[in-house]
Design a protein around this motif. Structure first.
Motif, PDB file in Angstrom:
ATOM      1  N   ASP A  29       1.034  -1.020   0.217  1.00 38.29           N
ATOM      2  CA  ASP A  29      -0.420   0.005  -0.081  1.00 38.29           C
ATOM      3  C   ASP A  29       0.890   1.319  -0.382  1.00 38.29           C
ATOM      4  O   ASP A  29       0.710   2.497  -0.787  1.00 38.29           O
ATOM      5  N   CYS A  30       2.584   0.928   0.609  1.00 37.83           N
ATOM      6  CA  CYS A  30       2.628   2.354   0.619  1.00 37.83           C
ATOM      7  C   CYS A  30       3.418   2.398  -0.030  1.00 37.83           C
ATOM      8  O   CYS A  30       3.887   4.441  -1.455  1.00 37.83           O
ATOM      9  N   ARG A  31       3.669   0.799  -1.192  1.00 41.15           N
ATOM     10  CA  ARG A  31       4.680   1.594  -1.918  1.00 41.15           C
ATOM     11  C   ARG A  31       3.749   1.861  -3.412  1.00 41.15           C
ATOM     12  O   ARG A  31       3.755   3.369  -4.674  1.00 41.15           O
ATOM     13  N   MET A  32       2.469   0.935  -3.079  1.00 35.25           N
ATOM     14  CA  MET A  32       1.950   2.050  -4.403  1.00 35.25           C
ATOM     15  C   MET A  32       1.005   3.508  -4.161  1.00 35.25           C
ATOM     16  O   MET A  32       0.830   4.113  -5.277  1.00 35.25           O
ATOM     17  N   GLN A  33       0.874   4.160  -2.736  1.00 34.37           N
ATOM     18  CA  GLN A  33       0.531   5.090  -2.817  1.00 34.37           C
ATOM     19  C   GLN A  33       1.445   6.348  -3.441  1.00 34.37           C
ATOM     20  O   GLN A  33       1.536   7.388  -4.121  1.00 34.37           O
ATOM     21  N   ALA A  34       3.125   5.723  -3.014  1.00 30.06           N
ATOM     22  CA  ALA A  34       4.437   6.867  -3.367  1.00 30.06           C
ATOM     23  C   ALA A  34       4.070   6.694  -5.205  1.00 30.06           C
ATOM     24  O   ALA A  34       4.224   7.738  -5.386  1.00 30.06           O
ATOM     25  N   ALA A  35       3.763   5.241  -5.655  1.00 28.13           N
ATOM     26  CA  ALA A  35       3.788   5.128  -7.143  1.00 28.13           C
ATOM     27  C   ALA A  35       2.025   6.003  -7.353  1.00 28.13           C
ATOM     28  O   ALA A  35       3.037   7.556  -8.698  1.00 28.13           O
TER      29      ALA A  35
END
Length: 90
Positions: A29-35
């Motif tokens: 989730d953190c990675r996708m929000q950063a993306a």
């Protein structure tokens, strides 16, 4: 991550489990929000979509595209184009 927080890995997993999440799901989730933030920011337009995925911790470009579709509802290219189109139309 646990070391940075000053707790054991088990404690980190337990804290996340108490909230109904897993470490892997939270990290994704953190990675996708950063993306999403990078694709929505014109300062990152010079980067290829694959590079944004890599910077978010996803080394495989096709996996990044699939995850974007699943987690964010559109491909990385479509998310970027939507921002550019919104800006041009607004």
């Amino acid at each position: 991550m646990a070391r940075e927080l000053g707790i054991s890995q088990r404690s980190l997993h337990r804290c996340l489990a108490d909230g109904g999440a897993t470490f892997a799901a939270t990290l994704l989730d953190c990675r996708m929000q950063a993306a999403r933030r990078m694709l929505g920011d014109a300062r990152f337009d010079r980067l290829a979509v694959a590079e944004i995925g890599f910077r978010c911790g996803l080394a495989d470009a096709s996996h990044f595209v699939r995850l974007c579709r699943q987690q964010l509802g559109a491909t990385p290219g479509a998310l970027r184009l939507a921002r550019i189109g919104h800006r041009a139309g607004g």
